[in-house]
Design a protein around this motif. Structure first.
Motif, PDB file in Angstrom:
ATOM      1  N   GLN A  58      12.071  45.288   8.338  1.00  0.00           N
ATOM      2  CA  GLN A  58      12.140  43.870   8.004  1.00  0.00           C
ATOM      3  C   GLN A  58      13.585  43.461   7.740  1.00  0.00           C
ATOM      4  N   ALA A  59      13.881  42.220   8.076  1.00  0.00           N
ATOM      5  CA  ALA A  59      15.227  41.690   7.835  1.00  0.00           C
ATOM      6  C   ALA A  59      15.310  41.191   6.405  1.00  0.00           C
ATOM      7  N   GLY A  60      16.362  41.574   5.738  1.00  0.00           N
ATOM      8  CA  GLY A  60      16.552  41.165   4.349  1.00  0.00           C
ATOM      9  C   GLY A  60      17.745  40.255   4.202  1.00  0.00           C
ATOM     10  N   VAL A  61      18.423  40.374   3.075  1.00  0.00           N
ATOM     11  CA  VAL A  61      19.602  39.573   2.785  1.00  0.00           C
ATOM     12  C   VAL A  61      20.676  39.857   3.833  1.00  0.00           C
ATOM     13  N   ASN A  62      21.316  38.801   4.328  1.00  0.00           N
ATOM     14  CA  ASN A  62      22.366  38.918   5.350  1.00  0.00           C
ATOM     15  C   ASN A  62      21.872  39.629   6.607  1.00  0.00           C
ATOM     16  N   ASN A  63      20.576  39.495   6.912  1.00  0.00           N
ATOM     17  CA  ASN A  63      19.948  40.151   8.068  1.00  0.00           C
ATOM     18  C   ASN A  63      20.082  41.668   8.040  1.00  0.00           C
ATOM     19  N   LEU A  64      20.257  42.232   6.860  1.00  0.00           N
ATOM     20  CA  LEU A  64      20.330  43.675   6.698  1.00  0.00           C
ATOM     21  C   LEU A  64      18.906  44.223   6.768  1.00  0.00           C
ATOM     22  N   LYS A  65      18.647  45.105   7.707  1.00  0.00           N
ATOM     23  CA  LYS A  65      17.297  45.640   7.888  1.00  0.00           C
ATOM     24  C   LYS A  65      16.951  46.636   6.794  1.00  0.00           C
ATOM     25  N   SER A  66      15.712  46.581   6.377  1.00  0.00           N
ATOM     26  CA  SER A  66      15.208  47.586   5.444  1.00  0.00           C
ATOM     27  C   SER A  66      13.931  48.167   6.021  1.00  0.00           C
ATOM     28  N   TYR A  67      13.600  49.352   5.573  1.00  0.00           N
ATOM     29  CA  TYR A  67      12.469  50.088   6.120  1.00  0.00           C
ATOM     30  C   TYR A  67      11.566  50.574   4.999  1.00  0.00           C
ATOM     31  N   ARG A  68      10.282  50.649   5.290  1.00  0.00           N
ATOM     32  CA  ARG A  68       9.310  51.245   4.380  1.00  0.00           C
ATOM     33  C   ARG A  68       8.121  51.678   5.214  1.00  0.00           C
ATOM     34  N   ILE A  69       7.314  52.535   4.631  1.00  0.00           N
ATOM     35  CA  ILE A  69       6.076  52.952   5.292  1.00  0.00           C
ATOM     36  C   ILE A  69       4.950  52.153   4.679  1.00  0.00           C
TER      37      ILE A  69
END
Length: 73
Positions: A58-69
């Motif tokens: 998912q895209a987060g702050v400043n389009n920084l991608k984050s990941y989770r299961i």
């Protein structure tokens, strides 16, 4: 007694971190936590996705991608 390959151990630790994260973790955060390069984390994420684990990006702050299961519904 051998505990397994370093790659397998690292990927298991990566899975554990991704499962407990509510908001997701960035490649940089995972890289720092597991003491490997960001390239290694990206490669491991691809391996986990290809193996069928529900890795959500998912895209987060400043389009920084984050990941989770994600948990199955």
């Amino acid at each position: 007694m051998s505990v397994g390959s370093p790659q397998l151990v690292r990927q298991w630790l990566l899975i554990k971190r991704l499962c407990v994260s509510q908001t997701g973790l960035t490649v940089a955060e995972l890289s720092a936590a597991l003491e490997v390069t960001e390239k290694t984390i990206r490669r491991d994420l691809t391996v986990l996705k290809d193996a069928g684990l529900p890795v959500e990006e998912q895209a987060g702050v400043n389009n920084l991608k984050s990941y989770r299961i994600t948990q199955p519904a």
